[in-house]
Scaffold this active site. Sequence first.
Site, PDB file in Angstrom:
ATOM      1  CD  GLU A   1     -31.278  -3.524  13.429  1.00 46.83           C
ATOM      2  OE1 GLU A   1     -30.968  -2.504  13.871  1.00 46.83           O
ATOM      3  OE2 GLU A   1     -30.521  -4.652  13.542  1.00 46.83           O
TER       4      GLU A   1
ATOM      5  CD  GLN B   1     -20.916  -8.315   8.773  1.00 40.76           C
ATOM      6  OE1 GLN B   1     -20.049  -7.672   8.867  1.00 40.76           O
ATOM      7  NE2 GLN B   1     -21.283  -8.761   9.825  1.00 40.76           N
TER       8      GLN B   1
ATOM      9  CB  CYS C   1     -17.843  -7.282  14.944  1.00 39.42           C
ATOM     10  SG  CYS C   1     -18.806  -6.083  15.976  1.00 39.42           S
TER      11      CYS C   1
ATOM     12  CB  CYS D   1      -3.442   5.693   5.539  1.00 41.44           C
ATOM     13  SG  CYS D   1      -5.002   4.705   6.030  1.00 41.44           S
TER      14      CYS D   1
ATOM     15  CB  CYS E   1      -0.918  -0.135   1.236  1.00 42.12           C
ATOM     16  SG  CYS E   1      -1.826   1.501   1.220  1.00 42.12           S
TER      17      CYS E   1
END
Length: 375
Positions: free
Chosen positions: A262, A212, A334, A11, A3
């Site tokens: 939800e 996602q 997660c 970054c 990268c």
Amino acid sequence: MHCALYDAGRCRSCQWIEQPPDTQLAAKMTDLRTLLAALPVGEWGAPVSGPELAFRNKAKMVVSGSVEKPLLGMLHRDGTPVDLTECPLYPASFYAVFAALKPFIARAGLTPYNVARKRGELKYLLLTQSTLDGGLMLRFVLRSKEKLEQLRAALPGLLAELPQLKVVTANIQPVHMAIMEGDEEIWLTQQQALAESFNGVPLWIRPQSFFQTNPTVASALYATARDWVRALPVNHMWDLFCGVGGFGLHCATPEMTLTGIEIAPEAIASARASAQALGLRNVHFQALDSTDFATGQQAVPDLVLVNPPRRGIGKALCEYLSHMAPRYIVYSSCNAQTMAKDIGEWPGYRIARVQLFDMFPHTAHYEVLTLLVRE
């Protein structure tokens, strides 16, 4: 993965980029095993990974610079802007879109928002791609409606240049805070949702619903949950924190009763559309708080699937599930740390299966799927 942005020190989002993928995966497995060390595990599934680059289906770009020369990317903590349009995590199809958006911003007169001066209109660009047909959803996050008519007037030219743009909206976020979106969404195209499909299950991506960001690994995650659930004697299940219904719709059969909960109405609208397309008649999706729904029920489902945000499911829902004692719980997380804490509150359950899904390469983060069985 190479990268140029990382090599130049511009970054540092991918903090593990210098480690080989196998090393990253091994470190994540070690972390997960450590977190679950006090909880006996029946079966460890092989970790699932996907591509190491060009895997993201979404770009969240801070807009900075000037209206003539906008920068799309992020701001360092000191306010220094960084252009991330060449980030290798994005699919190649995004590069042409970014290239077209920069002159479009100038033509539409969408002055980038200046955080220090609290002036300007365009705060973020949010771009999402469907793997089904390459269709794109683009959201302009604006400080106010001041430039809305200018945006409308200039939009036909952009749609002609980028025919893959299917859904375009303006989101109004008036607060001077690092909040990605506001409550008000204004559709600028007739189509209001992006069609997607994982494992033959139709899904819909709408502006204010979670989806996602790694389609390859997400597809494997949903398929694994489906296989686990369908191997069990389940006639009635709850899908809490269900989002657009990905888990529940994969697991459901025509005979099964599924209730999906939800809090985001946009996500529930997507889930209902998918259920209708699948012809599932015993499926009910409701826009409610998952904890409020669960704690107000008397009937006990055979299985409860939870997919909470990073903070976990919370003490109240933990205690209620322990008291209600469904035969099975499937926990998708997660944040394995909060998942392990929540599972520790269920002494009446044993962990039958665990599997790691490397949803976020080059970072310490990962997704984990766990099946718990009542003792």
